[in-house]
Scaffold this active site. Structure first.
Site, PDB file in Angstrom:
ATOM      1  N   ARG A 248       0.868  -1.181   0.000  1.00 38.03           N
ATOM      2  CA  ARG A 248       0.000   0.000   0.000  1.00 38.03           C
ATOM      3  C   ARG A 248       0.903   1.229   0.000  1.00 38.03           C
ATOM      4  O   ARG A 248       1.456   1.606   1.024  1.00 38.03           O
ATOM      5  CB  ARG A 248      -0.903  -0.018   1.233  1.00 38.03           C
ATOM      6  CG  ARG A 248      -2.059   0.968   1.174  1.00 38.03           C
ATOM      7  CD  ARG A 248      -2.818   0.993   2.504  1.00 38.03           C
ATOM      8  NE  ARG A 248      -2.111   1.791   3.494  1.00 38.03           N
ATOM      9  CZ  ARG A 248      -2.360   1.761   4.804  1.00 38.03           C
ATOM     10  NH1 ARG A 248      -3.267   0.925   5.275  1.00 38.03           N
ATOM     11  NH2 ARG A 248      -1.700   2.533   5.642  1.00 38.03           N
ATOM     12  N   HIS A 252      -3.936   4.793   4.541  1.00 35.09           N
ATOM     13  CA  HIS A 252      -5.204   4.057   4.540  1.00 35.09           C
ATOM     14  C   HIS A 252      -6.257   4.843   3.774  1.00 35.09           C
ATOM     15  O   HIS A 252      -7.041   4.277   3.012  1.00 35.09           O
ATOM     16  CB  HIS A 252      -5.675   3.809   5.975  1.00 35.09           C
ATOM     17  CG  HIS A 252      -7.075   3.276   6.058  1.00 35.09           C
ATOM     18  ND1 HIS A 252      -7.409   2.035   5.560  1.00 35.09           N
ATOM     19  CD2 HIS A 252      -8.229   3.823   6.536  1.00 35.09           C
ATOM     20  CE1 HIS A 252      -8.712   1.833   5.738  1.00 35.09           C
ATOM     21  NE2 HIS A 252      -9.226   2.905   6.321  1.00 35.09           N
ATOM     22  N   TYR A 260       2.148   5.897  11.942  1.00 33.59           N
ATOM     23  CA  TYR A 260       2.322   4.544  12.459  1.00 33.59           C
ATOM     24  C   TYR A 260       3.358   3.741  11.676  1.00 33.59           C
ATOM     25  O   TYR A 260       3.842   2.712  12.144  1.00 33.59           O
ATOM     26  CB  TYR A 260       0.976   3.794  12.419  1.00 33.59           C
ATOM     27  CG  TYR A 260       0.265   3.899  11.099  1.00 33.59           C
ATOM     28  CD1 TYR A 260       0.559   3.032  10.043  1.00 33.59           C
ATOM     29  CD2 TYR A 260      -0.698   4.884  10.884  1.00 33.59           C
ATOM     30  CE1 TYR A 260      -0.077   3.141   8.827  1.00 33.59           C
ATOM     31  CE2 TYR A 260      -1.346   5.002   9.656  1.00 33.59           C
ATOM     32  CZ  TYR A 260      -1.039   4.131   8.636  1.00 33.59           C
ATOM     33  OH  TYR A 260      -1.661   4.237   7.418  1.00 33.59           O
TER      34      TYR A 260
END
Length: 328
Positions: A248, A252, A260
């Site tokens: 990815r 998100h 993170y």
């Protein structure tokens, strides 16, 4: 089962279309959202989940499918929708909330439905599993050809729907293939912090089906492994669980600060971006030239530009249409 040169070029082309589409959507999404980010502003309001880096998971699978086969997907769906043949103009218009969209602008980017090619997706985690198993069951009961493919993220493998759906698929030997796109992150929680097993493909044995793990985000390996699983399903051999290691490259969702992530992780992933890797493969295997590449990229960009222009120029639904096509 090796892909032909034609199939490899098809895969590369659709990876390019997906990447160009995502990059264009990313730019437009940020319009009106600065200097203070507010996801309600701009021509594309709401959340936006990009699939940059996960293109191999789409093309390596969909190269084996036709319009009769069913695909269900997640909240990060664009790459697979494009590879499955969803109408790009109508999909773009849907993302913009326009009346020419797939659902008249009512669903947005997480709820893309195109019955012409049997594609659907949902923002509910794990929601792809049950509908795919149901579609596969319907094929069996009606004695119709076709398989179903359910995509899910590695986080969805910890949902109850995962275990229930795979159990029934195993019991009934359904013609369905479950594809886990393992990008290592469930929103901001790492797989290591949320999942008791190293590989979700190991869970397949509990449901009486083969489990396969594909490393390296390699569209050719995906094509080969998934091809066998789909052929097995078509011949009545039952379901398969396949876990694909992928990347990815974005957060998100758009606006995700990604604090993170460990330092250097994104930079390392960009060095193995699957698109330049695929380009280099074509150069090595088939003498793919710079002229060949530029021509294909120009074609892919034109397809994306045409879809975006169509979406921008389309009308919004009229206020009095708000309750049309809604069950009340």
């Amino acid at each position: 089962m090796k892909p032909s040169q034609e199939q490899e070029i098809w895969m590369y082309k659709h990876m390019l279309i997906s990447r160009f589409f995502e990059e264009t959507i990313e730019t437009i999404y940020m319009e009106g959202k600065s200097p203070a980010f507010n996801m309600a502003n701009g021509p594309i309001p709401g959340e936006m989940h990009l699939s940059n880096g996960q293109e191999p998971c789409a093309v390596g699978v969909c190269a084996h499918l036709n319009a009769e086969d069913v695909v269900t997907h997640t909240h990060r769906p664009h790459h697979v929708a494009i590879a499955k043949g969803v109408d790009l103009k109508a999909m773009a218009a849907e993302i913009f909330g326009k009346k020419t969209g797939l659902s008249g602008g009512r669903g947005g980017h997480m709820h893309i439905f195109d019955p012409k090619v049997n594609f659907s997706c949902s923002g509910i985690i794990g929601q792809s599993i049950g509908p795919a198993a149901g579609a596969a069951l319907s094929r069996v009961m009606q004695k119709k050809p076709g398989v179903a493919v359910a995509y899910l993220g590695e986080g969805a493998a910890n949902q109850g729907a995962f275990h229930e759906g795979l159990n029934l698929a195993g019991v009934w030997k359904l013609p369905v293939v479950f594809i886990i796109e393992d990008n290592s992150w469930g929103i901001s929680v790492s797989k290591r912090a949320s999942t008791a097993v190293e590989r979700n493909s190991d869970r397949a044995v509990a449901y009486g089906m083969p489990g396969e793990f594909i490393e390296g985000n390699d569209p050719i390996k995906i094509f080969e492994v998934v091809g066998k699983a789909i052929e097995r399903a078509r011949q009545g051999g039952g379901p398969t669980l396949i876990e694909i290691e992928t990347s990815r490259l974005a957060g998100h969702f758009m606006g995700d600060g990604e604090a993170y992530r460990p330092a250097g992780e994104k930079e390392a992933l960009k060095k193995i971006d699957p698109i330049p890797v695929m380009q280099q493969r074509l150069e090595k295997e088939y003498g793919w030239s710079a002229e060949d590449d530029e021509a294909l990229r120009t074609e892919a960009r034109a397809i994306v530009d045409e879809a975006i222009t169509f979406a921008r120029e389309s009308d919004y639904p009229a206020p009095e249409e708000a309750m049309d096509k809604v069950f009340v």
